[in-house]
Design a protein around this motif. Structure first.
Motif, PDB file in Angstrom:
ATOM      1  N   TYR A 184       0.949  -1.612  -0.210  1.00  0.00           N
ATOM      2  CA  TYR A 184      -0.125  -0.394  -0.157  1.00  0.00           C
ATOM      3  C   TYR A 184       0.598   1.068  -0.341  1.00  0.00           C
ATOM      4  CZ  TYR A 184      -3.628  -2.931   1.475  1.00  0.00           C
ATOM      5  OH  TYR A 184      -3.947  -4.679   1.983  1.00  0.00           O
ATOM      6  N   LEU A 185       2.053   1.557   0.731  1.00  0.00           N
ATOM      7  CA  LEU A 185       3.188   2.299   0.529  1.00  0.00           C
ATOM      8  C   LEU A 185       3.735   2.326  -0.756  1.00  0.00           C
ATOM      9  CD1 LEU A 185       4.647   4.402   2.444  1.00  0.00           C
ATOM     10  CD2 LEU A 185       6.160   2.623   3.008  1.00  0.00           C
ATOM     11  N   GLU A 186       4.346   1.545  -1.069  1.00  0.00           N
ATOM     12  CA  GLU A 186       4.659   2.389  -2.117  1.00  0.00           C
ATOM     13  C   GLU A 186       3.693   2.742  -3.336  1.00  0.00           C
ATOM     14  OE1 GLU A 186       8.967  -1.072  -3.243  1.00  0.00           O
ATOM     15  OE2 GLU A 186       6.847  -2.431  -2.450  1.00  0.00           O
ATOM     16  N   ALA A 187       2.657   1.321  -3.209  1.00  0.00           N
ATOM     17  CA  ALA A 187       1.540   1.641  -4.048  1.00  0.00           C
ATOM     18  C   ALA A 187       1.714   3.865  -4.640  1.00  0.00           C
ATOM     19  CB  ALA A 187       0.430   1.205  -4.053  1.00  0.00           C
ATOM     20  N   ALA A 188       0.882   3.607  -2.482  1.00  0.00           N
ATOM     21  CA  ALA A 188       0.913   5.160  -2.675  1.00  0.00           C
ATOM     22  C   ALA A 188       1.741   6.500  -3.085  1.00  0.00           C
ATOM     23  CB  ALA A 188      -0.033   5.531  -0.886  1.00  0.00           C
ATOM     24  N   CYS A 189       2.703   6.097  -2.930  1.00  0.00           N
ATOM     25  CA  CYS A 189       4.186   6.887  -3.396  1.00  0.00           C
ATOM     26  C   CYS A 189       4.089   7.103  -5.393  1.00  0.00           C
ATOM     27  CB  CYS A 189       5.897   5.559  -2.747  1.00  0.00           C
ATOM     28  SG  CYS A 189       6.049   6.489  -0.651  1.00  0.00           S
ATOM     29  N   LEU A 190       4.103   5.975  -5.161  1.00  0.00           N
ATOM     30  CA  LEU A 190       4.301   5.566  -7.162  1.00  0.00           C
ATOM     31  C   LEU A 190       3.071   6.572  -7.272  1.00  0.00           C
ATOM     32  CD1 LEU A 190       5.957   4.313  -8.152  1.00  0.00           C
ATOM     33  CD2 LEU A 190       4.364   2.448  -9.363  1.00  0.00           C
ATOM     34  N   LEU A 191       1.820   7.164  -6.640  1.00  0.00           N
ATOM     35  CA  LEU A 191       1.035   7.474  -7.598  1.00  0.00           C
ATOM     36  C   LEU A 191       1.077   8.933  -6.493  1.00  0.00           C
ATOM     37  CD1 LEU A 191      -1.637   4.713  -7.372  1.00  0.00           C
ATOM     38  CD2 LEU A 191      -0.192   4.965  -9.375  1.00  0.00           C
ATOM     39  N   HIS A 192       1.694   9.266  -5.917  1.00  0.00           N
ATOM     40  CA  HIS A 192       1.121  10.551  -5.099  1.00  0.00           C
ATOM     41  C   HIS A 192       1.324  11.716  -6.058  1.00  0.00           C
ATOM     42  CE1 HIS A 192       5.304  11.126  -5.358  1.00  0.00           C
ATOM     43  NE2 HIS A 192       5.042  12.872  -4.720  1.00  0.00           N
ATOM     44  N   ASN A 193       2.232  11.377  -7.614  1.00  0.00           N
ATOM     45  CA  ASN A 193       2.090  12.933  -7.759  1.00  0.00           C
ATOM     46  C   ASN A 193       1.393  13.230  -9.304  1.00  0.00           C
ATOM     47  OD1 ASN A 193       3.343  11.322  -9.251  1.00  0.00           O
ATOM     48  ND2 ASN A 193       5.556  12.336  -9.332  1.00  0.00           N
ATOM     49  N   ILE A 229       0.920   5.627  10.439  1.00  0.00           N
ATOM     50  CA  ILE A 229       2.445   5.183  10.298  1.00  0.00           C
ATOM     51  C   ILE A 229       2.707   5.486   9.452  1.00  0.00           C
ATOM     52  CG2 ILE A 229       3.972   2.846  10.338  1.00  0.00           C
ATOM     53  CD1 ILE A 229       2.605   1.744  12.972  1.00  0.00           C
ATOM     54  N   LEU A 230       1.886   4.770   8.416  1.00  0.00           N
ATOM     55  CA  LEU A 230       2.567   4.702   6.987  1.00  0.00           C
ATOM     56  C   LEU A 230       2.455   6.419   5.896  1.00  0.00           C
ATOM     57  CD1 LEU A 230       0.342   1.745   5.507  1.00  0.00           C
ATOM     58  CD2 LEU A 230       2.597   1.719   5.966  1.00  0.00           C
ATOM     59  N   CYS A 231       1.450   7.165   6.654  1.00  0.00           N
ATOM     60  CA  CYS A 231       1.033   8.790   6.605  1.00  0.00           C
ATOM     61  C   CYS A 231       2.579   9.545   6.489  1.00  0.00           C
ATOM     62  CB  CYS A 231      -0.386   9.186   6.697  1.00  0.00           C
ATOM     63  SG  CYS A 231      -0.208  11.258   6.567  1.00  0.00           S
ATOM     64  N   ALA A 232       2.640   8.762   7.981  1.00  0.00           N
ATOM     65  CA  ALA A 232       4.358   9.724   8.353  1.00  0.00           C
ATOM     66  C   ALA A 232       5.573   9.254   7.388  1.00  0.00           C
ATOM     67  CB  ALA A 232       4.660   9.292  10.239  1.00  0.00           C
ATOM     68  N   VAL A 233       5.415   7.607   7.853  1.00  0.00           N
ATOM     69  CA  VAL A 233       6.754   7.609   6.162  1.00  0.00           C
ATOM     70  C   VAL A 233       6.641   8.261   5.327  1.00  0.00           C
ATOM     71  CG1 VAL A 233       7.296   5.952   5.296  1.00  0.00           C
ATOM     72  CG2 VAL A 233       6.828   4.994   7.894  1.00  0.00           C
ATOM     73  N   ILE A 234       5.542   7.964   4.487  1.00  0.00           N
ATOM     74  CA  ILE A 234       5.318   8.471   3.070  1.00  0.00           C
ATOM     75  C   ILE A 234       5.332  10.058   2.986  1.00  0.00           C
ATOM     76  CG2 ILE A 234       2.502   9.187   2.854  1.00  0.00           C
ATOM     77  CD1 ILE A 234       2.609   8.633   0.088  1.00  0.00           C
ATOM     78  N   ARG A 235       5.270  10.697   3.956  1.00  0.00           N
ATOM     79  CA  ARG A 235       4.647  12.782   3.919  1.00  0.00           C
ATOM     80  C   ARG A 235       7.029  12.978   3.566  1.00  0.00           C
ATOM     81  NH1 ARG A 235       0.208  15.330   5.324  1.00  0.00           N
ATOM     82  NH2 ARG A 235       1.862  17.551   5.971  1.00  0.00           N
ATOM     83  N   VAL A 236       8.198  11.723   4.870  1.00  0.00           N
ATOM     84  CA  VAL A 236       9.438  12.083   5.362  1.00  0.00           C
ATOM     85  C   VAL A 236       9.399  11.365   3.967  1.00  0.00           C
ATOM     86  CG1 VAL A 236      11.000  11.235   5.627  1.00  0.00           C
ATOM     87  CG2 VAL A 236       8.906  11.754   7.948  1.00  0.00           C
ATOM     88  N   SER A 237       9.484  10.687   3.579  1.00  0.00           N
ATOM     89  CA  SER A 237      10.047   9.870   2.012  1.00  0.00           C
ATOM     90  C   SER A 237       9.029  11.021   0.659  1.00  0.00           C
ATOM     91  CB  SER A 237       9.401   8.895   1.346  1.00  0.00           C
ATOM     92  OG  SER A 237       9.161   7.859   2.394  1.00  0.00           O
ATOM     93  N   VAL A 238       8.807  11.525   0.991  1.00  0.00           N
ATOM     94  CA  VAL A 238       8.194  12.621  -0.460  1.00  0.00           C
ATOM     95  C   VAL A 238       8.989  13.566   0.042  1.00  0.00           C
ATOM     96  CG1 VAL A 238       6.483  14.019  -1.041  1.00  0.00           C
ATOM     97  CG2 VAL A 238       5.858  11.557  -0.867  1.00  0.00           C
ATOM     98  N   SER A 239       9.303  14.125   1.189  1.00  0.00           N
ATOM     99  CA  SER A 239       9.975  15.631   1.736  1.00  0.00           C
ATOM    100  C   SER A 239      11.211  15.532   0.993  1.00  0.00           C
ATOM    101  CB  SER A 239       9.959  15.874   2.976  1.00  0.00           C
ATOM    102  OG  SER A 239       8.468  16.221   3.387  1.00  0.00           O
ATOM    103  N   VAL A 240      12.480  13.586   1.608  1.00  0.00           N
ATOM    104  CA  VAL A 240      12.912  13.666   1.000  1.00  0.00           C
ATOM    105  C   VAL A 240      14.014  13.636  -1.001  1.00  0.00           C
ATOM    106  CG1 VAL A 240      15.286  11.786   1.279  1.00  0.00           C
ATOM    107  CG2 VAL A 240      14.205  11.899   3.700  1.00  0.00           C
ATOM    108  N   GLN A 241      13.053  13.010  -0.925  1.00  0.00           N
ATOM    109  CA  GLN A 241      12.587  12.700  -2.885  1.00  0.00           C
ATOM    110  C   GLN A 241      12.838  14.539  -2.971  1.00  0.00           C
ATOM    111  OE1 GLN A 241      10.904  13.414  -5.246  1.00  0.00           O
ATOM    112  NE2 GLN A 241      12.873  13.134  -6.568  1.00  0.00           N
ATOM    113  N   ARG A 242      11.952  15.466  -2.362  1.00  0.00           N
ATOM    114  CA  ARG A 242      12.502  16.515  -3.491  1.00  0.00           C
ATOM    115  C   ARG A 242      13.500  17.302  -3.569  1.00  0.00           C
ATOM    116  NH1 ARG A 242       6.069  18.307  -1.042  1.00  0.00           N
ATOM    117  NH2 ARG A 242       5.314  17.489  -1.916  1.00  0.00           N
ATOM    118  N   TYR A 243      14.441  16.788  -2.985  1.00  0.00           N
ATOM    119  CA  TYR A 243      16.435  17.249  -2.852  1.00  0.00           C
ATOM    120  C   TYR A 243      17.102  16.933  -4.258  1.00  0.00           C
ATOM    121  CZ  TYR A 243      20.348  17.790  -0.828  1.00  0.00           C
ATOM    122  OH  TYR A 243      21.988  18.417  -0.380  1.00  0.00           O
TER     123      TYR A 243
END
Length: 568
Positions: free
Chosen positions: A400-409, A476-490
């Motif tokens: 679910y987490l990876e799917a959300a990351c792949l579709l977030h944008n 938990i997943l929400c906290a992880v995806i938010r950090v992941s998106v922020s790091v990726q924006r580097y």
């Protein structure tokens, strides 16, 4: 004392696989992150260089010296990227197709590549190329149990394969390519002669009889030419509707076009009206493929006619993904070509709405999230009862987490403002995600919706219908995806390695990076400050959820050790 939950620094690169497709028109590099335990792989990087080897073949039968130089420079660039991302040579395969296959001087050309770069190239037969294209399509479309007719139009040849349940029933390659047909006919304005040649080659090949013998449930096109044809159909190029298309309404078609739509496009491309204005319009839309699109579209129209195709679906995957899939099947026992139909629908949706740059960003986000998730899960398994999370995380949660990351944008197609809400609505409508329950689709969509802006309140109506355990996992997943998106924006770095660990002070994520372009020393600190400003809020959310801090370390140079230098 630190609890070492860090995966070895080489683990990330150990899961990287690459394919180089030396086509007659362009050379393509594909790098993927693979998970052999699940059969899933995710594109991390794509690069294409317009070498156009096939331009020389019709006139001379050889690859010219200038073309060889362009080819070697493209391969040198690919080699540097593979080295910088630490992709193992044993997990990389270079394949050449029609132009090299047909060239009288292919041995000399391949020797020069090996002598200059030390690279070995496998020259595929037409049948082998067709088989690998089929394997690639199976990673994109859930057609394993169907009799599928796959058509891949290349620069120097067109591959046809009929397959079912992962087995090729028939495969062949015909010397009909958009580059060679352009050189022989289109440049001399001989469209009718080109049509006659296409029909003659197909009729004398035995292809029609084989297609009649085996039949097919679905026709799928897998080449760049066919993807551009579908794009032109969607944007109404053949009906002059390009300025008035509702972007999101059209995506309900889900990667397909009809014989009538193809005919309208061909009529527009071959029409004599418009003159220079039409040429500028075509060049602006099709860009580098403009030179060859007429030959490709006419060729496909003739194929539709002689094989009785009424509608074609379009695959985002082709030869490169097939090369990777075969590599995985040889390295890992029990690798299942038909695994993860659910995941393939996620990839299709992400690919459908994102361009290459946004898709790469989404893939990097998924890689970061996976590293954090697996590190947290390992820690939770080893932690004492006092520190444990109130729920246990499993493989479905990671999916679910990876799917959300792949579709977030994906909502960025309509603009940046409120794109997270648009992404949510796309996922929730039109039944894009196959194999997921209604609750699972909504869970993925809500993770996407809440990857930015305000951290969600868990008493909200949208979450109330979920069970208590699901709501706890969502937090938990929400906290992880938010950090992941922020790091990726580097945006100034490509992630090369990641290491996740835990000690008494909390979690630590160390990211080793490669610069997309050289940075001056005084720029490094500025970039670190940008990361700090963007991540601070999300790291605080992470602390609130896990009751432990997360430190993100971005060393200023990949040549230095992974000791903290720029920390959050």
């Amino acid at each position: 004392m630190a609890t070492n939950l860090a995966t070895a620094v080489s683990t990330f690169s150990n899961h990287l696989f690459a394919a180089v497709d030396m086509g007659s028109n362009s050379f393509k590099l594909l790098i993927v992150r693979a998970d052999p335990t699940t059969g899933r792989f995710l594109d991390l990087d794509r690069l294409k260089e317009p070498v156009v080897l096939g331009r020389d073949i019709p006139a001379t039968g050889t690859i010219s010296a200038p073309s060889q130089l362009r080819a070697i420079e493209a391969l040198r660039q690919f080699q540097q990227i593979l080295h910088s991302q630490q992709v193992s040579p044993t997990q990389t395969r270079l394949v050449a197709t029609s132009a090299v296959r047909e060239a009288a001087n292919r041995s000399e050309f391949l020797h020069k590549i090996h002598q200059t770069l030390g690279l070995e190239v496998d020259v595929l037969s037409g049948e082998e190329e067709a088989r690998l294209v089929y394997m690639g399509v199976l990673q994109f479309h859930p057609v394993f149990s169907k009799t599928a007719l796959i058509i891949d139009i290349g620069g120097g040849s067109t591959e046809f394969v009929i397959g079912k349940q992962g087995e090729v029933m028939f495969g062949t390659s015909l010397k009909l390519g958009h580059v060679t047909l352009t050189e022989q006919f289109v440049k001399h304005n001989q469209i009718l002669k080109m049509r006659e040649r296409i029909r003659s080659v197909i009729q004398h090949s035995g292809l029609i009889e084989k297609v009649v013998q085996h039949g097919f449930d679905i026709a799928i096109g897998s080449s760049g030419t066919i993807r551009w044809i579908e794009k032109a159909v969607f944007f109404g190029y053949g009906r002059n509707l390009m300025d008035g298309v509702d972007l999101f309404d059209g995506y309900k078609r889900d990667w397909r076009f009809s014989r009538e739509e193809l005919g309208n496009l061909v009529e527009r491309l071959c029409g004599e009206e418009g003159g220079l204005e039409e040429k500028f319009r075509r060049d602006g839309f099709f860009k580098r493929r403009s030179e060859f699109i007429v030959a490709g579209a006419v060729l496909l129209e003739e194929i539709f006619g002689v094989l009785g195709i009424d509608e074609m679906e379009v695959s985002g995957y082709a030869l490169g993904e097939g090369v990777v899939a075969e590599k995985l099947s040889r390295l890992f026992d029990g690798y299942d070509l038909n695994a993860n139909a659910r995941w393939r629908s996620v990839v299709r949706l992400g690919t459908r709405f994102n361009n290459k740059k946004r898709m790469k960003a989404a893939s990097q986000c998924a890689s970061i999230a996976k590293e954090i998730f697996e590190g947290v899960r390992k820690w939770n398994e080893l932690a004492n009862d006092q520190n444990k999370l109130v729920v246990s995380l499993d493989d479905k949660d990671l999916e679910y987490l990876e799917a959300a990351c792949l579709l977030h944008n994906i909502g960025l197609l309509s603009g940046k403002k409120g794109y997270h809400k648009q992404s949510y609505h796309i996922i929730m409508n039109d039944n894009h995600l196959h194999g997921y329950s209604t609750e699972e689709v909504e869970l993925i969509a809500l993770l996407v919706k809440h990857h930015r802006k305000k951290f969600p309140k868990f008493h909200r109506a949208a979450l109330q219908r979920f069970a208590k355990e699901v709501k706890r996992k969502f937090k938990i997943l929400c906290a992880v995806i938010r950090v992941s998106v922020s790091v990726q924006r580097y945006q100034s770095v490509d992630i090369q390695e990641m290491e996740f660990s835990h000690c008494d002070e909390g979690f630590k994520l160390v990211i080793c990076k490669t610069m997309k372009q050289p940075l001056l020393p005084d720029m490094v600190q500025s970039l670190a400050e940008d990361v700090e400003a963007e991540l601070r809020k999300e790291l605080e959310h992470f602390r609130e959820v896990f009751q432990q801090k997360l430190e993100v370390v971005v060393p200023s140079s990949t040549s230095e050790s992974l000791d903290p230098q720029n920390c959050l």
